[in-house]
Design a protein around this motif. Structure first.
Motif, short mmCIF file in Angstrom:
data_model
loop_
_atom_site.label_atom_id
_atom_site.label_comp_id
_atom_site.label_asym_id
_atom_site.label_seq_id
_atom_site.Cartn_x
_atom_site.Cartn_y
_atom_site.Cartn_z
N SER A 96 0.83 -1.21 0.00
CA SER A 96 0.00 0.00 0.00
C SER A 96 0.87 1.26 0.00
O SER A 96 0.39 2.34 -0.34
CB SER A 96 -0.97 0.00 1.18
N ILE A 97 2.13 1.11 0.35
CA ILE A 97 3.08 2.22 0.30
C ILE A 97 3.95 2.14 -0.95
O ILE A 97 4.16 3.14 -1.64
CB ILE A 97 3.98 2.21 1.57
N ASP A 98 4.44 0.95 -1.24
CA ASP A 98 5.40 0.77 -2.34
C ASP A 98 4.76 0.57 -3.71
O ASP A 98 5.42 0.76 -4.73
CB ASP A 98 6.30 -0.44 -2.05
N GLY A 99 3.51 0.15 -3.73
CA GLY A 99 2.84 -0.12 -4.99
C GLY A 99 2.88 -1.59 -5.35
O GLY A 99 3.59 -2.39 -4.73
N MET A 100 2.10 -1.92 -6.35
CA MET A 100 1.99 -3.30 -6.83
C MET A 100 2.31 -3.31 -8.32
O MET A 100 2.17 -2.30 -8.99
CB MET A 100 0.59 -3.83 -6.57
N ASP A 101 2.69 -4.46 -8.80
CA ASP A 101 3.10 -4.54 -10.20
C ASP A 101 1.94 -4.80 -11.15
O ASP A 101 2.16 -5.20 -12.29
CB ASP A 101 4.19 -5.59 -10.37
N PHE A 102 0.73 -4.58 -10.70
CA PHE A 102 -0.42 -4.78 -11.58
C PHE A 102 -1.51 -3.77 -11.22
O PHE A 102 -1.56 -3.25 -10.12
CB PHE A 102 -0.97 -6.21 -11.47
N LYS A 103 -2.36 -3.51 -12.19
CA LYS A 103 -3.53 -2.66 -11.99
C LYS A 103 -4.61 -3.21 -12.89
O LYS A 103 -4.37 -3.54 -14.05
CB LYS A 103 -3.20 -1.21 -12.36
N LEU A 104 -5.79 -3.33 -12.35
CA LEU A 104 -6.90 -3.83 -13.14
C LEU A 104 -7.31 -2.78 -14.17
O LEU A 104 -7.10 -1.59 -13.97
CB LEU A 104 -8.08 -4.18 -12.24
N PRO A 105 -7.90 -3.21 -15.28
CA PRO A 105 -8.33 -2.25 -16.30
C PRO A 105 -9.34 -1.25 -15.73
O PRO A 105 -10.11 -1.56 -14.81
CB PRO A 105 -8.97 -3.13 -17.36
#
Length: 157
Positions: free
Chosen positions: A56-65
């Motif tokens: 939640s701080i660093d981010g994730m390597d995916f994002k839903l459309p």
């Protein structure tokens, strides 16, 4: 044999008001003789929760459309911030920890909670988009409640 977590019965009722509540329960379970109803060890659960908090701080390597994010925000966000998350969601492999000792998982969770309490920046959620820190906190607590519900002190089994 893999447990179908959607169908597990007898889970513990868990409700966290704060990250401190989560840590208190994690400490208590790590000091107890526990029975696990799911597929992961207590160390893996704690490490997974730490990884989620950090994401939640660093981010994730995916994002839903975008259309999916819109629908999720419209139809599911409020529920996932206020009510227990349903078990059985298949996480990306990045968030499935290798076998981890309880001590390692607990240490990772403590570090992740300290980061949550000391760092104010949060990234967009991959499904819900922009969220406030309170919304992220609520989501992370609901997520933790679901996972920790699979951990029962043997005195309750």
């Amino acid at each position: 044999m893999t447990v179908v977590t959607k169908k597990v019965t007898g889970r513990r009722t868990v409700c966290y008001e704060s990250l401190d509540d989560l840590l208190k329960d994690a400490d208590q379970m790590s000091q107890s003789d526990v029975h696990l109803l799911g597929n992961w060890s207590l160390g893996q659960i704690l490490k997974h929760l730490a990884m989620s908090l950090d994401a939640s701080i660093d981010g994730m390597d995916f994002k839903l459309p975008a259309p999916v994010r819109f629908l999720m925000t419209l139809l599911m966000k409020r529920k996932f911030l206020t009510k227990a998350l349903p078990p059985g969601f298949k996480s990306t492999s990045k968030f499935i920890p290798d076998e981890t000792t309880t001590e390692e998982g607990l240490a990772a969770l403590r570090t992740a909670v300290k980061r949550q309490q000391s760092e104010s920046a949060r990234v967009d959620h991959p499904g819900f988009g922009k969220m406030t820190n309170k919304e992220w906190n609520d989501f992370n607590l609901r997520h933790a409640e679901m996972h920790m519900s699979f951990v029962l002190p043997k005195s309750q089994t």
